[in-house]
Scaffold this motif. Structure first.
Motif, short mmCIF file in Angstrom:
data_model
loop_
_atom_site.label_atom_id
_atom_site.label_comp_id
_atom_site.label_asym_id
_atom_site.label_seq_id
_atom_site.Cartn_x
_atom_site.Cartn_y
_atom_site.Cartn_z
N GLU A 40 -64.41 -46.43 -17.99
CA GLU A 40 -63.27 -45.36 -18.64
C GLU A 40 -62.43 -46.32 -19.79
OE1 GLU A 40 -61.30 -42.99 -16.01
OE2 GLU A 40 -62.94 -41.72 -15.56
N ARG A 53 -65.08 -41.80 -21.92
CA ARG A 53 -66.31 -42.35 -20.57
C ARG A 53 -67.48 -42.99 -21.31
NH1 ARG A 53 -67.34 -36.87 -18.41
NH2 ARG A 53 -69.15 -38.44 -17.46
N ARG A 92 -67.87 -41.73 -10.78
CA ARG A 92 -67.82 -40.28 -11.09
C ARG A 92 -67.80 -39.56 -9.79
NH1 ARG A 92 -65.94 -38.01 -14.93
NH2 ARG A 92 -67.39 -36.03 -14.85
#
Length: 348
Positions: free
Chosen positions: A276, A326, A104
């Motif tokens: 992901e 996610r 992230r």
């Protein structure tokens, strides 16, 4: 095989002509005994050969069954053999999707200005803290400009001090002229000239002070410019790529290439790693935020990582008919690296 038996039997037989010719006459009793002995020997030979022929196929069949045993029957496990697959923990059941480990917080760190790289202080794999120096640009010209501003500040301060003395003297002269004018000793013109001189010096003093403040602001700006020649880590993380070398030109606004670079290093916050995955539109109703997930990395197929659904991206990929999900990892481990392939199971 039959010919071999016949030859062996023939070798065991006794030629009567040779016996009679050698002895010149044999009694019937001796002849009968010889025949009986010969018959017994022949019978024994036949029995021996028959037993050998029957044993060979049996041994061949036994050997064949021994070779085929591992393929048809499992070998019994000893006390040291690992537990059978039936005793292992069963895998979680649910929707399965594949994806990759991503971060992230990931950034290609660069400077805000253009300059030649004078020093690079990190290598791939280095762990850095927030604010740590990663590289330095050549700031020789910027420091020369700083010295020039320092000289201008010194001159402005001297001018301000000079005007302050002149303005103080002008106020004294004006006060004396006013006193003399009140006693009708000095003319009004002298008083007016003193007042004008005082006002002019005070205006010059204000301008000199403004110039001094401006020079000080320029110095602060120049110091900030020099500080921008130092590339620092914006957050704590690990350097995964070293993008520039000493001597190359750092130009953040360019497309890169040749000896021009847009960044010094790529930094990843390992604490922000997640997975992901793309879920088919027809199966997205089986996924919900906060749902328990079991993740397995392709690099470590026997390691099951507990995880959860962090977010469902509220948009679909028209070309692939998928929706991105996610998945946050509940465990942090050094074995988890960016861009690793992973497979997740949404536990239902």
């Amino acid at each position: 095989m039959n010919d071999d038996r016949r030859d062996k039997l023939r070798s065991l037989s006794i030629d009567r002509d040779e016996v009679q010719g050698g002895s010149g006459g044999v009694s019937p009793l001796v002849l009968v005994g010889a025949v009986l002995v010969t018959a017994l020997i022949a019978a024994g030979a036949v029995w021996f050969l028959m037993q050998g022929d029957e044993a060979a196929p049996a041994q061949t069949q036994q050997a064949a069954s021994t070779v085929e045993a591992p393929a048809s029957q499992p070998v019994p496990a000893s006390s040291e053999t690992p537990a059978p697959a039936a005793s292992r923990v069963p895998r979680a059941a649910g929707l399965v999707a594949s994806g990759y480990v991503t971060a992230r917080r990931q950034a290609t760190v660069s400077a805000e200005i253009t300059g030649r790289i004078a020093e690079v202080l990190v290598e791939e794999g280095a762990e850095v803290e927030a604010g740590e120096v990663l590289a330095r640009l050549d700031d020789t010209r910027a420091r020369l400009d700083l010295d020039l501003i320092d000289a201008q500040i010194a001159a402005a301060e001297a001018r301000v001090r000079s005007l302050e003395f002149q303005a103080r003297e002008a106020r004294t002269v004006t006060g004396r002229a006013s006193s003399l004018f009140e006693r009708e000793i000095a003319s009004e013109a002298a008083l007016t000239a003193a007042q004008a001189q005082q006002s002019s010096l005070e205006a010059q003093l204000r301008a000199a002070r403004a110039d001094l403040d401006s020079a000080r602001v320029r110095r602060t700006s120049q110091e900030d410019l020099i500080a921008r020649h130092i590339v620092r880590a914006p957050f704590a993380g690990v350097v995964i790529a070293k993008n520039a070398q000493v001597g190359e030109i750092l130009f953040p606004g360019s497309a890169g290439g040749g000896f021009t670079r847009t960044g010094v290093a790529t930094l990843v916050d390992m604490a922000s790693l997640e997975i992901e995955v793309d879920v088919n539109e027809g199966q997205i109703q089986r996924v919900s935020p906060g749902q328990r997930v079991e993740a397995v990395l392709d690099a470590y197929p026997d390691w099951r990582i507990p995880a959860r659904v962090e977010a469902i991206i509220p948009t679909a990929d028209r070309s692939r008919a998928t929706i991105q999900v996610r998945v946050a990892l509940n465990e942090r481990d050094e074995r988890v690296l960016p861009d690793m392939a992973a497979r997740v199971t949404f536990i239902e």
